[in-house]
Design a protein around this motif. Sequence first.
Motif, mmCIF file in Angstrom:
data_model
loop_
_atom_site.group_PDB
_atom_site.id
_atom_site.type_symbol
_atom_site.label_atom_id
_atom_site.label_comp_id
_atom_site.label_asym_id
_atom_site.label_seq_id
_atom_site.Cartn_x
_atom_site.Cartn_y
_atom_site.Cartn_z
ATOM 1 N N THR A 269 -33.380 14.472 29.426
ATOM 2 C CA THR A 269 -32.513 13.402 29.906
ATOM 3 C C THR A 269 -31.104 13.534 29.337
ATOM 4 O OG1 THR A 269 -32.357 10.996 30.188
ATOM 5 C CG2 THR A 269 -33.094 11.778 28.036
ATOM 6 N N ASN A 270 -30.137 13.055 30.122
ATOM 7 C CA ASN A 270 -28.728 13.040 29.695
ATOM 8 C C ASN A 270 -28.223 14.429 29.307
ATOM 9 O OD1 ASN A 270 -27.820 10.434 30.116
ATOM 10 N ND2 ASN A 270 -28.500 9.697 28.119
ATOM 11 N N CYS A 271 -28.535 15.420 30.116
ATOM 12 C CA CYS A 271 -28.104 16.782 29.829
ATOM 13 C C CYS A 271 -27.212 17.318 30.953
ATOM 14 C CB CYS A 271 -29.302 17.701 29.637
ATOM 15 S SG CYS A 271 -30.256 17.365 28.129
ATOM 16 N N VAL A 272 -26.399 18.315 30.613
ATOM 17 C CA VAL A 272 -25.450 18.901 31.564
ATOM 18 C C VAL A 272 -25.538 20.419 31.473
ATOM 19 C CG1 VAL A 272 -23.020 19.117 32.216
ATOM 20 C CG2 VAL A 272 -23.886 16.936 31.350
ATOM 21 N N ASN A 273 -25.602 21.068 32.630
ATOM 22 C CA ASN A 273 -25.560 22.532 32.669
ATOM 23 C C ASN A 273 -24.404 23.000 33.542
ATOM 24 O OD1 ASN A 273 -26.340 25.342 32.496
ATOM 25 N ND2 ASN A 273 -27.042 25.103 34.605
ATOM 26 N N LEU A 274 -23.597 23.899 32.970
ATOM 27 C CA LEU A 274 -22.495 24.508 33.718
ATOM 28 C C LEU A 274 -22.633 26.025 33.767
ATOM 29 C CD1 LEU A 274 -19.614 22.392 32.146
ATOM 30 C CD2 LEU A 274 -20.622 22.073 34.399
ATOM 31 N N GLY A 275 -23.751 26.548 33.263
ATOM 32 C CA GLY A 275 -23.961 27.990 33.215
ATOM 33 C C GLY A 275 -24.670 28.518 34.446
ATOM 34 N N ALA A 276 -24.359 29.751 34.800
ATOM 35 C CA ALA A 276 -24.991 30.389 35.954
ATOM 36 C C ALA A 276 -26.468 30.663 35.674
ATOM 37 C CB ALA A 276 -24.277 31.693 36.277
ATOM 38 N N ILE A 277 -27.298 30.595 36.716
ATOM 39 C CA ILE A 277 -28.723 30.918 36.630
ATOM 40 C C ILE A 277 -28.932 32.231 37.371
ATOM 41 C CG2 ILE A 277 -31.059 30.143 37.084
ATOM 42 C CD1 ILE A 277 -29.441 28.337 35.183
ATOM 43 N N SER B 146 -34.278 13.235 33.990
ATOM 44 C CA SER B 146 -33.462 12.122 34.478
ATOM 45 C C SER B 146 -32.045 12.204 33.943
ATOM 46 C CB SER B 146 -34.088 10.782 34.074
ATOM 47 O OG SER B 146 -34.152 10.657 32.665
ATOM 48 N N TYR B 147 -31.120 11.663 34.709
ATOM 49 C CA TYR B 147 -29.715 11.565 34.319
ATOM 50 C C TYR B 147 -29.154 12.905 33.830
ATOM 51 C CZ TYR B 147 -30.642 6.601 34.739
ATOM 52 O OH TYR B 147 -31.010 5.382 35.230
ATOM 53 N N CYS B 148 -29.432 13.944 34.604
ATOM 54 C CA CYS B 148 -28.927 15.277 34.283
ATOM 55 C C CYS B 148 -28.026 15.766 35.416
ATOM 56 C CB CYS B 148 -30.075 16.263 34.077
ATOM 57 S SG CYS B 148 -31.065 15.938 32.594
ATOM 58 N N TYR B 149 -27.042 16.587 35.051
ATOM 59 C CA TYR B 149 -26.034 17.015 36.018
ATOM 60 C C TYR B 149 -25.739 18.496 35.847
ATOM 61 C CZ TYR B 149 -25.539 11.971 36.220
ATOM 62 O OH TYR B 149 -25.809 10.643 36.348
ATOM 63 N N LEU C 207 -26.792 26.405 42.104
ATOM 64 C CA LEU C 207 -28.085 26.042 42.696
ATOM 65 C C LEU C 207 -28.010 24.649 43.324
ATOM 66 C CD1 LEU C 207 -30.667 27.326 40.052
ATOM 67 C CD2 LEU C 207 -29.784 28.497 42.072
ATOM 68 N N ALA C 208 -28.849 24.449 44.320
ATOM 69 C CA ALA C 208 -28.826 23.178 45.039
ATOM 70 C C ALA C 208 -29.735 22.127 44.419
ATOM 71 C CB ALA C 208 -29.239 23.406 46.499
ATOM 72 N N SER C 209 -30.655 22.545 43.547
ATOM 73 C CA SER C 209 -31.649 21.612 43.028
ATOM 74 C C SER C 209 -31.711 21.637 41.506
ATOM 75 C CB SER C 209 -33.035 21.960 43.588
ATOM 76 O OG SER C 209 -34.034 21.126 43.029
ATOM 77 N N ALA C 210 -32.071 20.506 40.947
ATOM 78 C CA ALA C 210 -32.228 20.403 39.495
ATOM 79 C C ALA C 210 -33.426 21.195 39.002
ATOM 80 C CB ALA C 210 -32.373 18.947 39.082
ATOM 81 N N TYR C 211 -34.390 21.435 39.858
ATOM 82 C CA TYR C 211 -35.624 22.089 39.446
ATOM 83 C C TYR C 211 -36.039 23.151 40.458
ATOM 84 C CZ TYR C 211 -37.469 18.961 42.999
ATOM 85 O OH TYR C 211 -37.694 18.307 44.184
ATOM 86 N N GLY C 212 -36.922 24.047 40.022
ATOM 87 C CA GLY C 212 -37.474 25.047 40.926
ATOM 88 C C GLY C 212 -38.817 24.606 41.458
ATOM 89 N N THR C 213 -39.790 24.428 40.562
ATOM 90 C CA THR C 213 -41.112 23.927 40.909
ATOM 91 C C THR C 213 -41.319 22.604 40.191
ATOM 92 O OG1 THR C 213 -41.955 26.180 41.132
ATOM 93 C CG2 THR C 213 -43.583 24.421 40.881
ATOM 94 N N ASN C 214 -41.775 21.576 40.923
ATOM 95 C CA ASN C 214 -41.837 20.246 40.339
ATOM 96 C C ASN C 214 -43.184 19.591 40.593
ATOM 97 O OD1 ASN C 214 -41.319 17.688 39.322
ATOM 98 N ND2 ASN C 214 -40.250 17.006 41.165
ATOM 99 N N SER D 23 -35.247 12.083 38.566
ATOM 100 C CA SER D 23 -34.506 10.920 39.051
ATOM 101 C C SER D 23 -33.090 10.903 38.499
ATOM 102 C CB SER D 23 -35.221 9.624 38.659
ATOM 103 O OG SER D 23 -35.304 9.497 37.252
ATOM 104 N N ASN D 24 -32.182 10.323 39.276
ATOM 105 C CA ASN D 24 -30.794 10.103 38.859
ATOM 106 C C ASN D 24 -30.116 11.383 38.360
ATOM 107 O OD1 ASN D 24 -30.735 7.113 39.193
ATOM 108 N ND2 ASN D 24 -32.303 7.213 37.601
ATOM 109 N N CYS D 25 -30.282 12.455 39.110
ATOM 110 C CA CYS D 25 -29.648 13.729 38.789
ATOM 111 C C CYS D 25 -28.692 14.118 39.914
ATOM 112 C CB CYS D 25 -30.685 14.832 38.595
ATOM 113 S SG CYS D 25 -31.770 14.591 37.164
#
Length: 326
Positions: free
Chosen positions: A139-147, A172-175, A182-189, A194-196
């Motif tokens: 929660t409350n995390c930010v990623n700006l690095g390439a995958i 939650s609450y990640c950006y 990438l278009a999604s916060a996750y690959g397999t879920n 929520s709130n990303c």
Amino acid sequence: VSGLGSVGGIAGFSNQYIYNCYNTGDITGGSSGETGGIVGRIGYGSVYSCYNLGTVQGTSEDTGGIAGRNDYSLYNCYNRGDVYGYSYVGGITGWDSGYSSRYASIRVCYNTGTVNGSTQVGGIAGHIDATISSYSFVTNCVNLGAIETSSTSRGAIVGYIDDSSNYGGKVSYCYWGGDCTLASAYGTNNGSVSNCGTCTVENAKDQSWYPPGWDFENTWTIIDGVNDGYPVLEATLQITVTYNNNFTPSETISETKVGSGASFTIASYDLFARTGYELSHWNTSPTGSGVNYYAGDVYAGGASLTLYAVWEPAVYRIELNANDGA
């Protein structure tokens, strides 16, 4: 730093607290896995207020910019080094999993490094696991690095969320943004997200943008010209005032304090001596074209400062005595 397994810049394996630490060296792990910029594996302990700038290279499982594997608590940390691994690779941790009703959490962290792996690769965590009588959350995390991976288990925040036992795997609450396209916060879920959403580099350099969990009064700060404008930790922020004598042979004297609120009293003019000259004042430019500082001034600018001596020719008074005309 290199080793076969459980390799970190500060510790290999920890059941204790690791805080106010940083690593700038490269870390290389071996076939036993668990490779991290700060610690190879967090057991029953916590890691907080730490950062990594070095490249982290794992050759097996569980590779992360801060921790290779997190079994308990990781918060208020950031990684700016590139991370390379095989499986379970993350900008902050490769694997996040609690045990026996004990949660594992990643909170208030950010990553700007490239994250590269073969499978289960994420900007914050490669894999979060909530299958063993526990729950795991980011929660409350930010990623700006390439995958960088061809795996479908890749995500801007988490590569794989495993909550198949319904104990609670949550993001939650990640950006994300910047170099992460990438278009999604996750690959397999198999859990809950929520709130990303997406953000920009400009957002990440503006403390007013961050959600309430980010404490910019006591824990974090943003200073122009420091850390490329990204947030830094107050507890590890070193501010140095360096005085340069500004003539050959060169000589410098420095004073260092911790925290953006540190204040310095500008040094007196007897700090250096030069034959035939007097030190007039200090200047931020060796040519004297910058900002002047004078002995006794107080500097609290929140960033490191270099001051150069400004010299003026010494004035000598010569008195002639007629000595009674003789």
